[in-house]
Design an enzyme around this catalytic site. Sequence first.
Site, PDB file in Angstrom:
ATOM      1  N   LYS A 169       0.830  -1.209   0.000  1.00 51.63           N
ATOM      2  CA  LYS A 169       0.000   0.000   0.000  1.00 51.63           C
ATOM      3  C   LYS A 169       0.868   1.263   0.000  1.00 51.63           C
ATOM      4  O   LYS A 169       0.588   2.220  -0.733  1.00 51.63           O
ATOM      5  CB  LYS A 169      -0.926  -0.006   1.227  1.00 51.63           C
ATOM      6  CG  LYS A 169      -1.712   1.283   1.445  1.00 51.63           C
ATOM      7  CD  LYS A 169      -2.661   1.596   0.288  1.00 51.63           C
ATOM      8  CE  LYS A 169      -3.301   2.962   0.396  1.00 51.63           C
ATOM      9  NZ  LYS A 169      -4.494   3.013   1.214  1.00 51.63           N
ATOM     10  N   LYS A 237       0.849  11.836   5.047  1.00 48.91           N
ATOM     11  CA  LYS A 237       1.095  10.799   6.055  1.00 48.91           C
ATOM     12  C   LYS A 237       1.697   9.559   5.397  1.00 48.91           C
ATOM     13  O   LYS A 237       2.673   8.981   5.889  1.00 48.91           O
ATOM     14  CB  LYS A 237      -0.221  10.450   6.758  1.00 48.91           C
ATOM     15  CG  LYS A 237      -0.123   9.302   7.754  1.00 48.91           C
ATOM     16  CD  LYS A 237      -1.467   8.632   7.993  1.00 48.91           C
ATOM     17  CE  LYS A 237      -1.927   7.886   6.775  1.00 48.91           C
ATOM     18  NZ  LYS A 237      -2.910   6.830   6.990  1.00 48.91           N
TER      19      LYS A 237
END
Length: 281
Positions: A169, A237
Amino acid sequence: MSSEKIGFIGLGNMGHPMAKNLEKAGFDLSVFNRTIEKAEDFKDQSNIAESISELVENSDIIFTILTNDNAVKAVYEEILSLDITGKLFIDMSTISPEVSSEIAKALKIKEASLLDAPVAGSTKPATDGTLIIMVGGDEKDVKRAEPYLEKLGKSIKHLGENGKGLAAKLSVNYFIATIYQGLAETVLFSESQGINRSDMLDIINESASGSGATKVKTPLLTEENYAPTFALDLMLKDILLAKDAGADFPLTKTLIETYQSANDAGFGKDDVIGIINYLKK
């Protein structure tokens, strides 16, 4: 239909439509969200738990999808204080692979299991049940989770041990971050040369440079409406998580610099392609 009871913690932009797909599939579902209003439209068909402990106690398989490392750690700290023998946890948050692996070890001591199962896709694929799900964990747990994951995604990729789903991811989001910054810069450059934005986006999308990523952001760029399907601060992030996990390339510093500056300038809650407004300045 499986007789296992399903729990779902976290009903944000992604979690809400994903939990809805499990509800539509007819599973015995309980949901929990700290802001209870977000669970309101589950009351007719599902159980709305009043606490994490109530949800976990009444569920066999528990999904979690939360914003960051700290949120996930706080929830699992509470979970680890409970009797969770035999339960399977499926965390679909995008967090550090290291934190996920630590939680997996702690759950194993309590005779429970964890899959890290982050997704590729934003709110529309979440609603349509067409996400790509990247999974890390034991094969037997993946098999147990498959009937439920199949209602959430069009593709389930088991990539190895705990943490591997998250590694994939972070890799894909690193790539998408480069695409979106490149797309925004290209649109601004072409406009400075007198090219209409819609025409430029048509050319990009109809040529080899186009992709699903460019096509999905085209309406936002043409309408100049940057309501978030995936917020810029969440992409920041993920880039920082990728850096911490070992991404150290010529583009890494540039991506961090741009997305961090855009976030600091007040664009963090816009859609990620809203980075164009920061670059314009």
